[in-house]
Scaffold this motif. Structure first.
Motif, PDB file in Angstrom:
ATOM      1  N   HIS A  81      -0.511  -6.360  -0.514  1.00 55.29           N
ATOM      2  CA  HIS A  81      -0.423  -5.731   0.810  1.00 55.29           C
ATOM      3  C   HIS A  81       0.696  -6.391   1.612  1.00 55.29           C
ATOM      4  N   ILE A  82       1.508  -5.572   2.256  1.00 50.50           N
ATOM      5  CA  ILE A  82       2.617  -6.105   3.060  1.00 50.50           C
ATOM      6  C   ILE A  82       2.167  -6.149   4.508  1.00 50.50           C
ATOM      7  N   ALA A  83       2.082  -7.346   5.060  1.00 49.65           N
ATOM      8  CA  ALA A  83       1.543  -7.519   6.412  1.00 49.65           C
ATOM      9  C   ALA A  83       2.665  -7.452   7.438  1.00 49.65           C
ATOM     10  N   LEU A  92      -0.924   4.817   8.116  1.00 49.06           N
ATOM     11  CA  LEU A  92      -1.710   4.508   9.322  1.00 49.06           C
ATOM     12  C   LEU A  92      -2.399   3.166   9.123  1.00 49.06           C
ATOM     13  N   ASP A  93      -2.345   2.317  10.142  1.00 55.13           N
ATOM     14  CA  ASP A  93      -3.007   1.013  10.111  1.00 55.13           C
ATOM     15  C   ASP A  93      -4.036   0.940  11.228  1.00 55.13           C
ATOM     16  N   SER A  94      -4.986   0.007  11.047  1.00 52.07           N
ATOM     17  CA  SER A  94      -5.984  -0.222  12.097  1.00 52.07           C
ATOM     18  C   SER A  94      -6.294  -1.709  12.201  1.00 52.07           C
ATOM     19  N   VAL A 151       0.848  -1.199   0.000  1.00 51.82           N
ATOM     20  CA  VAL A 151       0.000   0.000   0.000  1.00 51.82           C
ATOM     21  C   VAL A 151       0.886   1.253   0.000  1.00 51.82           C
ATOM     22  N   CYS A 152       1.949   1.208   0.805  1.00 54.69           N
ATOM     23  CA  CYS A 152       2.846   2.374   0.883  1.00 54.69           C
ATOM     24  C   CYS A 152       3.497   2.645  -0.457  1.00 54.69           C
ATOM     25  N   GLY A 153       4.020   1.590  -1.080  1.00 57.29           N
ATOM     26  CA  GLY A 153       4.704   1.751  -2.359  1.00 57.29           C
ATOM     27  C   GLY A 153       3.760   2.191  -3.465  1.00 57.29           C
TER      28      GLY A 153
HETATM   29  N1  SME Z   1       1.099  -2.517   5.106  1.00 51.33           N
HETATM   30  C1  SME Z   1       2.086  -1.662   4.486  1.00 51.33           C
HETATM   31  C2  SME Z   1       3.457  -1.937   5.035  1.00 51.33           C
HETATM   32  C3  SME Z   1       3.866  -1.064   6.158  1.00 51.33           C
HETATM   33  S1  SME Z   1       3.174  -1.502   7.614  1.00 51.33           S
HETATM   34  O1  SME Z   1       1.737  -1.447   7.533  1.00 51.33           O
HETATM   35  C4  SME Z   1       3.745  -0.597   8.867  1.00 51.33           C
HETATM   36  C5  SME Z   1       2.067  -1.839   2.983  1.00 51.33           C
HETATM   37  O2  SME Z   1       1.382  -2.724   2.462  1.00 51.33           O
HETATM   38  O3  SME Z   1       2.750  -1.074   2.306  1.00 51.33           O
END
Ligand code: SME
Length: 176
Positions: A108-110, A135-137, A86-88
């Motif tokens: 999604h990176i968990a 931000l995560d929830s 999500v960040c990328g």
């Molecule tokens: N979920 C994020 C990675 C960062 S962590 O949530 C802190 C992603 O998919 O980029």
């Protein structure tokens, strides 16, 4: 300048953000360094919302990746590829990304298996990507257009005051 953040009259997220904004504006200080300001910025948001499980910055590196910056929450992934997760994705598209259900977001990176939803706001200064605010929830669909509107406003305030210093700091970190 007081470091104390107090949300007294808010009945919903919009009102919390409205009470918080002037407090964050005065909490941020040009007399302090950008990292201290980033740390207090995320702490102020984190302590104002129960729904946040993790909040932090990722910095854009010279090698076109994102690297972990100041955060509050559990230990997290240190490096994310631009375009990945999500960040990328927010970094590559230079747009805020709201994910109502992380299981529905391919790639999604968990970092925390209990995370259920997420919002990522890019940090853009003078057309240049400097990083993202994530931000995560643990709640599904915790973030919506209200969060997007205010978090973008908060980030804009931060970057307009500290963007130049952040850019300078990033160019001086050798391991970026
Ligand atoms: N979920 C994020 C990675 C960062 S962590 O949530 C802190 C992603 O998919 O980029």
């Amino acid at each position: 300048m007081s470091e104390e953040i107090a949300i007294k009259n808010a009945t919903g997220d919009k009102e919390i953000y409205e009470e918080l904004f002037p407090q964050i504006r005065s909490l941020l200080s040009e007399d302090e360094n950008v990292l201290s300001n980033m740390s207090n910025f995320i702490a102020a948001i984190n302590q104002s919302f129960e729904k946040i499980s993790w909040i932090g910055f990722y910095f854009k590196t010279e090698r076109e990746k994102l690297t972990l910056g100041p955060f509050q929450g559990k230990t997290a992934c240190t490096t994310i590829t631009i375009g990945g997760g999500v960040c990328g994705t927010a970094a590559a598209e230079r747009e805020t990304v709201i994910v109502k259900d992380v299981n529905e977001f391919p790639g999604h990176i968990a970092c925390d298996a209990d995370s259920r939803s997420e919002i990522v706001v890019p940090l853009i200064s003078k057309d240049e990507l400097l990083g993202v605010l994530d931000l995560d929830s643990y709640d599904l669909a915790a973030f919506d257009e209200i969060d997007k509107f205010f978090l973008e406003k908060f980030v804009h305030e931060f970057i307009s005051r500290f963007g130049a210093e952040l850019k300078k700091m990033l160019s001086s970190i050798s391991k970026l």
